[in-house]
Write a protein that holds these residues in place. Structure first.
Motif, PDB file in Angstrom:
ATOM      1  N   VAL A 112     -28.393   0.783   2.987  1.00 40.74           N
ATOM      2  CA  VAL A 112     -27.199   0.517   2.289  1.00 40.74           C
ATOM      3  C   VAL A 112     -27.660  -0.499   1.116  1.00 40.74           C
ATOM      4  O   VAL A 112     -28.554  -1.495   1.030  1.00 40.74           O
ATOM      5  CB  VAL A 112     -26.305  -0.461   3.119  1.00 40.74           C
ATOM      6  N   TYR A 113     -27.539   0.085  -0.342  1.00 39.69           N
ATOM      7  CA  TYR A 113     -28.115  -0.455  -1.232  1.00 39.69           C
ATOM      8  C   TYR A 113     -26.934  -1.383  -1.955  1.00 39.69           C
ATOM      9  O   TYR A 113     -25.796  -0.735  -2.319  1.00 39.69           O
ATOM     10  CB  TYR A 113     -28.318   0.432  -2.505  1.00 39.69           C
ATOM     11  N   THR A 114     -27.018  -2.728  -1.855  1.00 38.69           N
ATOM     12  CA  THR A 114     -25.930  -3.705  -2.164  1.00 38.69           C
ATOM     13  C   THR A 114     -26.047  -4.113  -3.533  1.00 38.69           C
ATOM     14  O   THR A 114     -26.916  -3.858  -4.276  1.00 38.69           O
ATOM     15  CB  THR A 114     -26.028  -4.837  -1.404  1.00 38.69           C
ATOM     16  N   LYS A 115     -24.813  -4.586  -3.758  1.00 36.69           N
ATOM     17  CA  LYS A 115     -24.723  -5.614  -5.210  1.00 36.69           C
ATOM     18  C   LYS A 115     -24.652  -4.488  -6.371  1.00 36.69           C
ATOM     19  O   LYS A 115     -24.910  -4.768  -7.551  1.00 36.69           O
ATOM     20  CB  LYS A 115     -25.808  -6.467  -5.454  1.00 36.69           C
ATOM     21  N   VAL A 116     -23.897  -3.174  -5.865  1.00 37.38           N
ATOM     22  CA  VAL A 116     -23.684  -2.312  -7.135  1.00 37.38           C
ATOM     23  C   VAL A 116     -22.835  -2.805  -8.294  1.00 37.38           C
ATOM     24  O   VAL A 116     -22.921  -2.424  -9.271  1.00 37.38           O
ATOM     25  CB  VAL A 116     -23.494  -0.934  -6.675  1.00 37.38           C
ATOM     26  N   ASP A 117     -21.827  -3.652  -7.918  1.00 41.94           N
ATOM     27  CA  ASP A 117     -21.077  -4.190  -8.982  1.00 41.94           C
ATOM     28  C   ASP A 117     -21.730  -4.927  -9.760  1.00 41.94           C
ATOM     29  O   ASP A 117     -21.251  -5.184 -10.986  1.00 41.94           O
ATOM     30  CB  ASP A 117     -20.073  -5.100  -8.093  1.00 41.94           C
ATOM     31  N   SER A 152     -20.802  -2.361  -2.388  1.00 41.27           N
ATOM     32  CA  SER A 152     -20.557  -3.775  -3.182  1.00 41.27           C
ATOM     33  C   SER A 152     -19.533  -4.543  -2.155  1.00 41.27           C
ATOM     34  O   SER A 152     -18.158  -3.997  -1.894  1.00 41.27           O
ATOM     35  CB  SER A 152     -19.868  -3.745  -4.657  1.00 41.27           C
ATOM     36  N   ALA A 153     -20.055  -5.581  -1.782  1.00 48.26           N
ATOM     37  CA  ALA A 153     -18.838  -6.501  -0.846  1.00 48.26           C
ATOM     38  C   ALA A 153     -17.719  -7.021  -1.847  1.00 48.26           C
ATOM     39  O   ALA A 153     -16.820  -7.303  -1.277  1.00 48.26           O
ATOM     40  CB  ALA A 153     -19.846  -7.557  -0.109  1.00 48.26           C
ATOM     41  N   LYS A 154     -17.980  -7.183  -3.070  1.00 48.02           N
ATOM     42  CA  LYS A 154     -17.494  -7.793  -4.093  1.00 48.02           C
ATOM     43  C   LYS A 154     -16.153  -7.032  -4.277  1.00 48.02           C
ATOM     44  O   LYS A 154     -15.085  -7.389  -4.220  1.00 48.02           O
ATOM     45  CB  LYS A 154     -17.931  -8.330  -5.183  1.00 48.02           C
ATOM     46  N   GLY A 203     -17.933   1.713  -2.187  1.00 41.95           N
ATOM     47  CA  GLY A 203     -18.840   2.205  -0.892  1.00 41.95           C
ATOM     48  C   GLY A 203     -18.379   1.819   0.493  1.00 41.95           C
ATOM     49  O   GLY A 203     -18.970   2.425   1.378  1.00 41.95           O
ATOM     50  N   ARG A 204     -17.329   1.070   0.864  1.00 45.17           N
ATOM     51  CA  ARG A 204     -16.863   0.812   2.137  1.00 45.17           C
ATOM     52  C   ARG A 204     -16.518   2.017   2.933  1.00 45.17           C
ATOM     53  O   ARG A 204     -16.892   2.282   3.969  1.00 45.17           O
ATOM     54  CB  ARG A 204     -15.787  -0.281   2.099  1.00 45.17           C
ATOM     55  N   ASP A 205     -15.518   2.792   2.421  1.00 46.12           N
ATOM     56  CA  ASP A 205     -15.197   4.040   3.045  1.00 46.12           C
ATOM     57  C   ASP A 205     -16.486   4.709   3.433  1.00 46.12           C
ATOM     58  O   ASP A 205     -16.591   5.317   4.437  1.00 46.12           O
ATOM     59  CB  ASP A 205     -14.140   4.758   2.380  1.00 46.12           C
ATOM     60  N   GLU A 206     -17.304   4.886   2.500  1.00 45.11           N
ATOM     61  CA  GLU A 206     -18.412   5.976   2.852  1.00 45.11           C
ATOM     62  C   GLU A 206     -19.178   5.201   3.833  1.00 45.11           C
ATOM     63  O   GLU A 206     -19.911   6.135   4.613  1.00 45.11           O
ATOM     64  CB  GLU A 206     -19.265   6.032   1.502  1.00 45.11           C
TER      65      GLU A 206
END
Length: 131
Positions: free
Chosen positions: A44-49, A78-80, A84-87
């Motif tokens: 999981v690559y985070t902070k894409v926002d 992106s948690a923000k 990507g949450r559904d994926e």
């Protein structure tokens, strides 16, 4: 590591990495070790926002190459914004189904842990998904 090595019900490990940073040796070692042990991973690559779509694509390709990850093994998240949450939920669901054909009456256990690189001070986050 004993949790990961001995947990028969472990379906996969989610390895969380910041998309803004180049591949880190600790992450590469973790992913290689998980593969050696036959443990499925979801990167999981985070902070894409924080990046443009073009930068997301470029940085994801750099992390993919650095960690020998196929695009199908990773999720941009992106948690923000919730991107990507559904994926991610679908990827975890597939991993649990593949690792646990009979899920009736069983919950999904989540264990979060951190591995700290003593030299770089960098931290990798991992989430173990067990049925």
């Amino acid at each position: 590591t004993s949790y990961l090595e001995t947990r028969a019900s472990l379906s996969c490990v989610v390895v969380i990495m910041d998309i803004r940073h180049p591949p880190k040796e600790l992450d590469t070692q973790l992913i290689a070790w998980l593969r050696m042990k036959g443990i499925a991973i979801i990167a999981v690559y985070t902070k894409v926002d924080k990046l443009s779509r073009n930068e997301q694509r470029k940085n994801a390709q750099m992390l993919d190459a650095g960690h020998t990850i196929r695009a199908a093994e990773r999720v941009l998240f992106s948690a923000k914004t919730g991107d990507g949450r559904d994926e991610l939920e679908q990827a975890i669901g597939r991993a649990v189904q593949q690792g646990a054909p009979d899920l009736e009456g069983r919950g999904v256990e989540r264990r979060v842990g951190g591995l700290r690189d003593p030299v770089l001070g960098a931290e990798s986050r991992i989430v173990g998904i067990a049925h």
